[in-house]
Write an enzyme that holds these catalytic residues in place. Structure first.
Site, PDB file in Angstrom:
ATOM      1  N   SER A 107       0.846  -1.192   0.000  1.00 42.30           N
ATOM      2  CA  SER A 107       0.000   0.000   0.000  1.00 42.30           C
ATOM      3  C   SER A 107       0.886   1.248   0.000  1.00 42.30           C
ATOM      4  CB  SER A 107      -0.948  -0.047   1.207  1.00 42.30           C
ATOM      5  OG  SER A 107      -2.028   0.848   1.033  1.00 42.30           O
ATOM      6  N   MET A 108       0.779   2.123   0.997  1.00 40.83           N
ATOM      7  CA  MET A 108       1.666   3.287   1.046  1.00 40.83           C
ATOM      8  C   MET A 108       3.123   2.870   0.948  1.00 40.83           C
ATOM      9  SD  MET A 108       2.136   5.970   4.205  1.00 40.83           S
ATOM     10  CE  MET A 108       3.741   6.704   4.539  1.00 40.83           C
TER      11      MET A 108
END
Length: 279
Positions: A107-108
């Site tokens: 994700s991030m």
């Protein structure tokens, strides 16, 4: 001629160099052949990757990045933006790039991994052998919002939508406050992040996602591998697993196996052991 250091001396020196507040080291034999550097999702911690240690052979050293503002770094000042975050991680890993390594970001963390690879290249340090991008479209194409400016209830609803955070945690006022503080900080970084135009990387990119991931599902992945195919001159590979945004928790063994096979097929075949081992 100066006598070479014995293997245990090299191991001790490396342990000292990895003794950084930004890194957690949980695996690796006396003389690993590869390093796997893992970057967590927004609101996540290095501990998210700790279960991987039991699945890795001694040839692979696992280093997980610990962002400030959570767990044992709760009192540490937060990074102001993506550039500062990637620069600090680069400072921590730079002394540890003396063997082939790969980056894995979820994700991030996939955006942080991409920025880290560029920052290391800017410093003329060795680049990753491979970059594994999980659960997020490529920098510059991922859809962002302003969740970091929303209320705690809205932020909590987003965590429920993505999964990965138990309802028990969100129902506990103290735990909820700790979690949302870290999440809000990380969302501010990723939602204000505007990647600059730069030449593509030269390492293979491996894009992983869950088939029902609301952030990067199968439909989005068909668009140039979620945009990742445009960010390297090397091959881009896509792997879709059953599951949602946090598919890699229940599919941990399969994900680790896929990573090991891309690092070196011999890590999962042959030899006295079969990896990943059963935890």
């Amino acid at each position: 001629m100066t006598a070479p250091f014995p293997p245990h001396a090299h191991a001790s020196a490396r342990t000292a160099r990895s003794d950084s507040p930004w890194l957690r080291r949980w695996s690796g034999g006396a003389a690993p052949r590869f390093t796997l550097i893992c970057l967590p999702h927004a609101g996540g911690s290095a501990g998210f990757y700790r279960p991987w240690a039991a699945l890795l052979p001694p040839e692979v050293e696992l280093l997980a990045v610990q962002y400030p503002g959570r767990e044992d770094r709760f009192e540490d000042p937060e990074a102001l933006d993506m550039a500062e975050l990637a620069g600090a991680v680069a400072d921590a890993v730079a002394p540890l790039l003396d063997r082939p390594y790969a980056l894995f970001g979820h994700s991030m963390g996939s955006a942080v991994a991409w920025e880290l690879a560029h920052e290391l290249r800017r410093r003329e340090l060795p680049g990753p052998r491979r970059l594994f991008a999980s659960g997020r479209a490529a920098p510059g194409t991922a859809v962002t919002g302003r969740l970091h400016q929303q209320s705690d209830d809205v932020l909590s609803a987003e965590l429920v939508r993505l999964g990965g955070t138990s309802q028990e945690v969100l129902d506990d006022p103290g735990l909820r406050s700790l979690v949302l503080t870290a999440v809000r900080h990380d969302y501010r970084i990723i939602e204000t992040y505007r990647p600059p135009d730069r030449p593509p990387l030269s390492c293979p990119l491996h894009v992983l996602t869950g088939d029902t991931d609301p952030e990067l599902g199968e439909e989005r992945i068909r668009e140039r591998a979620g945009g990742w195919a445009d960010l390297t001159t090397a091959r881009t590979e896509v792997r879709v697993f059953p599951g949602d945004h946090f598919y890699l928790a229940p599919k941990r063994r399969e994900v680790v196996t896929a990573v090991l096979r891309r690092l070196d097929p011999s890590l999962t075949t042959g030899g006295p052991h079969t990896w990943p081992s059963t935890p």
